[in-house]
Design an enzyme around this catalytic site. Structure first.
Site, short mmCIF file in Angstrom:
data_model
loop_
_atom_site.label_atom_id
_atom_site.label_comp_id
_atom_site.label_asym_id
_atom_site.label_seq_id
_atom_site.Cartn_x
_atom_site.Cartn_y
_atom_site.Cartn_z
N SER A 142 0.88 -1.17 0.00
CA SER A 142 0.00 0.00 0.00
C SER A 142 0.91 1.21 0.00
O SER A 142 2.09 1.12 0.39
CB SER A 142 -0.89 0.02 1.25
OG SER A 142 -1.45 1.30 1.46
N TYR A 155 -2.48 -1.59 10.15
CA TYR A 155 -2.35 -1.72 8.70
C TYR A 155 -1.01 -1.17 8.23
O TYR A 155 -0.29 -1.81 7.47
CB TYR A 155 -3.50 -0.98 8.03
CG TYR A 155 -3.54 -1.08 6.53
CD1 TYR A 155 -4.00 -2.25 5.90
CD2 TYR A 155 -3.17 -0.01 5.73
CE1 TYR A 155 -4.05 -2.34 4.53
CE2 TYR A 155 -3.22 -0.10 4.35
CZ TYR A 155 -3.66 -1.25 3.75
OH TYR A 155 -3.71 -1.35 2.38
#
Length: 263
Positions: A142, A155
């Site tokens: 990401s 995350y």
């Protein structure tokens, strides 16, 4: 090494980036082993699309948070008859401030987004090393592999960890002709972000230099390049696919307007 067998495993291929990647690789002549967590119908749809392109497809269930997550690689390698590339797409997210994040949630996100890819990378690397024909590993992280985000501690930690794991694997596997890279998407129109895929071209994002979310095919294209012979000398790199969003720190993040474009 240029004789890498066109046999790939793509995790999380039931929808979104995983599905787009599997279908793109099929167009380029790869047989694909697919994984899904709960959306079996979605994975079967991807398999049918691959078979319609004249390639073989196999589907296996995969729980990235399981201690035996790496075994899915062994099962799919047996069905494919070998392995040339692993693409780790499957993952999860969570949104809460650190002070409100319980340990179980933290561990679930880390297990899914970091432990699972570690286990599949390790299993795939063993097969690739034993085969002696080189190979490709691509981990989808990401933009938050590189940048923090409020309310996404687990995350961000998992994606940053996966980015670091990617670099270590690149060092350790290079002598075997195996390249290892990460692809770091920004906002992409997928079911996971609550958007239809084609909304990428219609949604406005004034705070993004390109002014819109990304399309899954735009991420898949970068993954496809990294799996190809054209990327034979690329390893240990992270390819950010975010429309330039990560360049916006000095202008403010997620701006509602485009006043930043003026001096």
């Amino acid at each position: 090494m240029t004789n890498i067998p066109r046999l790939a495993i793509v995790t999380g291929a039931d929808s979104g980036i995983g599905r787009a990647t599997a279908e793109l690789l099929a167009v380029e002549g790869w047989d694909i082993g697919l994984t899904c967590h709960t959306d079996v119908e979605g994975a079967q749809g991807t398999a049918r699309a691959i078979e319609a392109r004249g390639q073989r497809a196999f589907v296996e269930p995969y729980d990235a948070s399981s201690d035996d997550a790496g075994q899915v690689v062994d099962r799919l390698v047996e069905q494919l008859g070998g392995l040339g590339a692993l693409v780790n797409v499957a993952g999860t997210g969570h949104s809460s401030r650190v002070l409100d994040t319980d340990l179980d949630t933290w561990r679930r996100v880390l297990a899914t987004d970091l432990d699972g890819p570690f286990l599949t990378c390790r299993a795939a690397a063993r097969h690739l090393v034993d085969a002696g024909q080189g190979g490709r590993i691509v981990n989808v992280t990401s933009v938050h592999e590189h940048l923090p985000r409020l309310g996404a501690a687990a995350y961000c930690a998992a994606k940053a960890g996966l980015g670091a794991l990617t670099q270590v694997l690149a060092l350790e596997l290079g002598e075997h002709g195996i390249t290892v890279n990460s692809v770091a998407p920004g906002e992409i129109s997928t079911e996971m972000t609550g958007q239809d895929t084609e909304e990428a071209y219609h949604q406005q994002r004034p705070g993004n230099p390109l002014g819109r979310p990304g399309h899954v095919n735009e991420v898949a294209s970068v993954i496809g390049f990294l799996c190809s012979p054209r990327a034979a000398y690329v390893t240990g790199s992270s390819y950010v696919v975010d429309g330039g969003l990560s360049q916006m720190a000095a202008h403010g993040h997620d701006q509602a307007g485009d006043a930043w474009r003026s001096l």
